[in-house]
Design a protein around this motif. Structure first.
Motif, short mmCIF file in Angstrom:
data_model
loop_
_atom_site.label_atom_id
_atom_site.label_comp_id
_atom_site.label_asym_id
_atom_site.label_seq_id
_atom_site.Cartn_x
_atom_site.Cartn_y
_atom_site.Cartn_z
N ASP A 30 -34.22 -64.62 6.04
CA ASP A 30 -35.17 -65.33 5.17
C ASP A 30 -34.81 -65.22 3.69
OD1 ASP A 30 -36.81 -66.54 7.02
OD2 ASP A 30 -38.18 -64.83 7.14
N ARG A 31 -33.53 -65.13 3.40
CA ARG A 31 -33.05 -65.11 2.01
C ARG A 31 -32.49 -66.49 1.69
NH1 ARG A 31 -29.76 -59.51 2.37
NH2 ARG A 31 -28.79 -60.29 0.47
N VAL A 32 -33.39 -67.48 1.73
CA VAL A 32 -33.03 -68.89 1.61
C VAL A 32 -32.35 -69.20 0.29
CG1 VAL A 32 -33.91 -71.26 1.62
CG2 VAL A 32 -34.86 -69.56 3.21
N ASP A 33 -32.90 -68.71 -0.81
CA ASP A 33 -32.32 -69.01 -2.13
C ASP A 33 -30.88 -68.54 -2.22
OD1 ASP A 33 -34.67 -70.19 -2.96
OD2 ASP A 33 -35.42 -68.39 -3.96
N GLU A 34 -30.60 -67.37 -1.72
CA GLU A 34 -29.23 -66.85 -1.75
C GLU A 34 -28.30 -67.69 -0.88
OE1 GLU A 34 -28.76 -62.42 -1.52
OE2 GLU A 34 -30.94 -62.57 -1.25
N ALA A 35 -28.81 -68.12 0.27
CA ALA A 35 -27.99 -68.94 1.17
C ALA A 35 -27.67 -70.29 0.54
CB ALA A 35 -28.72 -69.13 2.50
N LEU A 36 -28.66 -70.91 -0.07
CA LEU A 36 -28.43 -72.20 -0.72
C LEU A 36 -27.47 -72.07 -1.89
CD1 LEU A 36 -31.98 -73.77 -0.64
CD2 LEU A 36 -30.00 -74.39 0.74
N GLU A 37 -27.59 -71.01 -2.64
CA GLU A 37 -26.68 -70.77 -3.76
C GLU A 37 -25.25 -70.62 -3.26
OE1 GLU A 37 -26.16 -67.08 -6.68
OE2 GLU A 37 -28.15 -68.00 -6.74
N ASP B 44 -7.49 -62.67 2.45
CA ASP B 44 -6.86 -63.74 3.22
C ASP B 44 -7.74 -64.97 3.00
OD1 ASP B 44 -5.62 -65.42 4.98
OD2 ASP B 44 -6.28 -64.37 6.78
N ASP B 45 -7.32 -65.85 2.11
CA ASP B 45 -8.18 -66.95 1.65
C ASP B 45 -8.38 -68.09 2.63
OD1 ASP B 45 -8.52 -65.62 -0.71
OD2 ASP B 45 -6.98 -66.73 -1.78
N PHE B 46 -7.57 -68.19 3.65
CA PHE B 46 -7.61 -69.39 4.49
C PHE B 46 -8.98 -69.68 5.07
CE2 PHE B 46 -7.37 -71.53 8.60
CZ PHE B 46 -6.88 -72.75 8.17
N ASP B 47 -9.64 -68.70 5.64
CA ASP B 47 -10.90 -68.96 6.34
C ASP B 47 -12.13 -68.53 5.54
OD1 ASP B 47 -11.84 -70.30 8.54
OD2 ASP B 47 -11.96 -68.52 9.80
N HIS B 48 -11.98 -68.38 4.25
CA HIS B 48 -13.12 -67.99 3.43
C HIS B 48 -14.24 -69.02 3.46
CE1 HIS B 48 -11.67 -64.56 0.61
NE2 HIS B 48 -11.47 -64.28 1.88
N ALA B 49 -13.90 -70.29 3.54
CA ALA B 49 -14.93 -71.33 3.57
C ALA B 49 -15.89 -71.10 4.74
CB ALA B 49 -14.30 -72.71 3.64
N GLN B 50 -15.32 -70.88 5.93
CA GLN B 50 -16.18 -70.64 7.10
C GLN B 50 -16.90 -69.31 6.98
OE1 GLN B 50 -16.99 -72.83 9.56
NE2 GLN B 50 -18.52 -71.28 10.01
N ALA B 51 -16.27 -68.33 6.40
CA ALA B 51 -16.93 -67.03 6.21
C ALA B 51 -18.13 -67.16 5.28
CB ALA B 51 -15.94 -66.00 5.67
N HIS B 52 -18.03 -68.03 4.27
CA HIS B 52 -19.17 -68.27 3.38
C HIS B 52 -20.30 -68.96 4.15
CE1 HIS B 52 -17.69 -66.85 -0.43
NE2 HIS B 52 -16.56 -67.52 -0.27
N VAL B 53 -19.95 -69.87 5.04
CA VAL B 53 -20.97 -70.52 5.89
C VAL B 53 -21.62 -69.47 6.78
CG1 VAL B 53 -21.36 -72.19 7.74
CG2 VAL B 53 -19.84 -72.76 5.83
N ASP B 54 -20.83 -68.59 7.35
CA ASP B 54 -21.37 -67.53 8.21
C ASP B 54 -22.28 -66.60 7.43
OD1 ASP B 54 -19.95 -68.63 10.30
OD2 ASP B 54 -18.28 -67.22 10.11
N ARG B 55 -21.90 -66.29 6.18
CA ARG B 55 -22.74 -65.44 5.33
C ARG B 55 -24.06 -66.15 5.03
NH1 ARG B 55 -21.94 -61.10 1.70
NH2 ARG B 55 -19.72 -61.21 2.08
N ALA B 56 -23.99 -67.44 4.74
CA ALA B 56 -25.21 -68.21 4.46
C ALA B 56 -26.12 -68.24 5.69
CB ALA B 56 -24.85 -69.63 4.03
N THR B 57 -25.53 -68.38 6.86
CA THR B 57 -26.32 -68.37 8.10
C THR B 57 -27.01 -67.02 8.29
OG1 THR B 57 -24.81 -69.95 9.11
CG2 THR B 57 -26.20 -68.68 10.60
N ALA B 58 -26.29 -65.95 8.01
CA ALA B 58 -26.89 -64.61 8.11
C ALA B 58 -28.02 -64.44 7.09
CB ALA B 58 -25.82 -63.54 7.89
N LEU B 59 -27.81 -64.94 5.88
CA LEU B 59 -28.86 -64.85 4.86
C LEU B 59 -30.10 -65.63 5.28
CD1 LEU B 59 -26.65 -65.18 1.67
CD2 LEU B 59 -27.97 -63.16 2.36
N LEU B 60 -29.90 -66.79 5.89
CA LEU B 60 -31.05 -67.58 6.37
C LEU B 60 -31.81 -66.83 7.44
CD1 LEU B 60 -29.44 -71.12 6.54
CD2 LEU B 60 -31.21 -70.33 4.95
N THR B 61 -31.08 -66.16 8.31
CA THR B 61 -31.72 -65.37 9.37
C THR B 61 -32.59 -64.27 8.77
OG1 THR B 61 -29.89 -65.83 10.85
CG2 THR B 61 -31.28 -63.96 11.41
#
Length: 76
Positions: free
Chosen positions: A31-38, A12-29
């Motif tokens: 300490d996987r900064v490089d993956e989050a920035l990518e 379901d592509d509609f909310d993928h953008a926010q899901a990517h932001v949520d994944r990046a936030t989880a990665l930052l938590t």
């Protein structure tokens, strides 16, 4: 992270953008900064829904500044 993986499996592509932001936030938590920035620098979702905007552009400076300047200042 497993819950986000399950969400992406729904195709379901509609909310993928926010899901990517949520994944990046989880990665930052984690300490996987490089993956989050990518992940946040990927233009994929913008091409699918160009008028849909997340808050990632507001959060990015708070992620980049500590990496660049060596500060441990966290956004509250």
């Amino acid at each position: 992270m497993k819950l986000l993986d399950r969400y992406f499996e729904l195709h379901d592509d509609f909310d993928h953008a926010q899901a990517h932001v949520d994944r990046a936030t989880a990665l930052l938590t984690l300490d996987r900064v490089d993956e989050a920035l990518e992940l946040t620098s990927s233009p994929r979702q913008g091409a699918v829904f160009p008028k849909l905007q997340t808050q990632a552009y507001l959060d990015l400076p708070y992620v980049v500044a500590p990496v660049v300047f060596g500060s441990s200042t966290a956004r509250t």
